[in-house]
Enzyme design. Structure first.
Site, PDB file in Angstrom:
ATOM      1  CB  THR A 144      32.841  -4.455 -49.048  1.00 59.69           C
ATOM      2  OG1 THR A 144      31.867  -3.808 -49.883  1.00 59.69           O
ATOM      3  CG2 THR A 144      34.225  -4.116 -49.580  1.00 59.69           C
ATOM      4  CB  SER A 179      35.588   4.103 -53.211  1.00 53.77           C
ATOM      5  OG  SER A 179      35.577   3.098 -52.201  1.00 53.77           O
ATOM      6  CE1 TYR A 181      35.742  -0.026 -46.426  1.00 52.94           C
ATOM      7  CE2 TYR A 181      34.092   0.036 -48.175  1.00 52.94           C
ATOM      8  CZ  TYR A 181      34.602  -0.531 -47.021  1.00 52.94           C
ATOM      9  OH  TYR A 181      33.974  -1.611 -46.468  1.00 52.94           O
ATOM     10  CG  HIS A 182      34.589  -0.315 -52.291  1.00 53.44           C
ATOM     11  ND1 HIS A 182      33.975   0.898 -52.517  1.00 53.44           N
ATOM     12  CD2 HIS A 182      33.680  -1.077 -51.637  1.00 53.44           C
ATOM     13  CE1 HIS A 182      32.742   0.856 -52.040  1.00 53.44           C
ATOM     14  NE2 HIS A 182      32.535  -0.331 -51.498  1.00 53.44           N
ATOM     15  CE  LYS A 185      36.625  -4.289 -45.843  1.00 55.44           C
ATOM     16  NZ  LYS A 185      36.724  -4.391 -44.369  1.00 55.44           N
TER      17      LYS A 185
END
Length: 385
Positions: A144, A179, A181-182, A185
């Site tokens: 991302t 975040s 989530y990031h 990644k």
């Protein structure tokens, strides 16, 4: 080529599998259907109705004559991952199978831990399966653009040439994710680069911008092949929210000043990027990074574009930003790799008129207006006192 698509029941995984199958590749999909479970948890649903995976696979065989093999299971189950890799014998694996929503990861401690455990451990299991069974498999992982954050320098394609105290080196571009989530990644990217460096894996990391659109040349061939259209404040995109609000005559809800800038691309460009990456694999030991976007807009510019292209009056409102992010920032992203492989981008202004407004108008009775408003704040998961 034999290609295994992980997360093949999802918004991007399903149309990617169709595109690869339609391009002559022997394709399989794998999914644990967690994404459908998040809808049940949050009490929301895709704007466009979607069929179960078995129905989708059967419909594709009916309209195309091509067979897609389906596996049901979890990447966090290492034995399952090893079994599928041995059984299907993929030459390339496309990895979408992760919890992908920043707001979901910021709900509370439980959701943050789940996101990191699911994403990082699942990817580690996959890495080991490839390294031990067939390290020549090309792994295409969906990253991302959010890994980079919004640095005050140009964003290169994954790598940065650095000079420090008179010495030079090439290193992974510094990450500043926004975040949990990031962050997951970023961990994936570092783990995969390590696997390339020490095990000789082949990896293409596609740092993808915000994807918009719901139709591809394959999904429009039968309603049963439709993919998701998420609009809720947890899994939906700002663009989808604005399009729905415009069609329903509701104000477009801009978070903060709207100065936050992001890279975007059409879903048709996403699936083509995957095909290009699969058919032009990374070299042995190479951790190759492409920034997967075609245009960039600020949130305010997206709202303005929606208002300008919608055939009716549109009002714009500003809400307090539930996220912790810079309201205004520099944003210049290098994204030449995929264009160099032959990508011919679509433009957002065309897609809005051609498909997005009509899709929302067709399904507007399914909209849950309450789901459009933010319910997760970046500090909301913290308990004090």
């Amino acid at each position: 080529m034999r290609v295994l698509v992980l997360g093949g029941d999802g918004y991007l995984g399903w149309p990617t599998a169709l595109h690869l199958s339609d391009s002559g590749h022997q394709t399989a999909v794998l999914d644990n259907f967690a994404r459908r479970g998040y809808d049940r948890e949050l009490g929301v649903d895709s704007l466009v109705p979607i069929e179960d995976l078995d129905t989708r696979v059967a419909a594709w065989h009916e309209v195309s004559g091509q067979q897609i093999t389906a596996y049901s299971g979890d990447l966090c189950d290492a034995d399952f991952v090893y079994r599928v890799v041995r059984e299907f014998r993929p030459e390339a694996i496309v990895h979408f199978a992760e919890q992908r929503a920043a707001p979901y990861s910021m709900i509370d401690r439980q959701h943050a831990v789940y996101t990191q455990q699911n994403n990082v451990i699942g990817t580690l299991n996959l890495m080991y399966a490839v390294a031990e069974i067939d390290p020549d498999i090309h792994l295409v992982k969906l990253g991302t653009m959010g890994e980079y954050g919004t640095p005050n320098i140009d964003i290169e394609e994954g790598w940065l040439e650095v000079e420090h105290n008179g010495r030079k080196d090439r290193m992974l571009y510094p990450k500043k994710p926004g975040s949990f989530y990031h962050l997951s990644k970023v961990h994936d990217s570092h783990n995969l680069e390590f696997g390339c460096r020490v095990w000789g894996l082949r990896v293409t990391d596609l740092n993808q911008g915000v994807v918009y659109g719901q139709q591809t040349p394959q999904t429009i061939r039968d309603p049963r092949l439709a993919t998701r259209f998420d609009y809720d404040a947890v899994f939906g995109t700002v663009l989808n929210r604005f399009v729905i609000q415009a069609v329903l005559g509701e104000p477009l809800t801009v978070y903060g000043t709207g100065g936050q800038t992001r890279g975007l691309l059409d879903i048709r460009d996403t699936i083509e990027c995957i095909r290009l990456a699969v058919e032009n694999p990374a070299e042995v030991g190479e951790f190759r990074v492409f920034n997967q976007m075609t245009e960039s807009f600020s949130v305010a510019e997206i709202a303005e574009l929606v208002a300008d292209t919608f055939p009716g009056p549109v009002q714009v409102d500003h809400l307090e930003n539930p996220r912790v992010e810079q309201p205004e920032h520099y944003y210049n992203v290098k994204h030449t790799g995929l264009v160099g492989l032959g990508l011919q981008p679509h433009l957002l202004s065309d897609t809005l008129i051609e498909s997005m407004f009509p899709i929302v108008a067709e399904h507007k009775d399914r909209v849950n207006l309450g789901a459009l408003l933010p319910t997760v704040t970046w500090r909301g998961g913290l308990k004090t006192g």
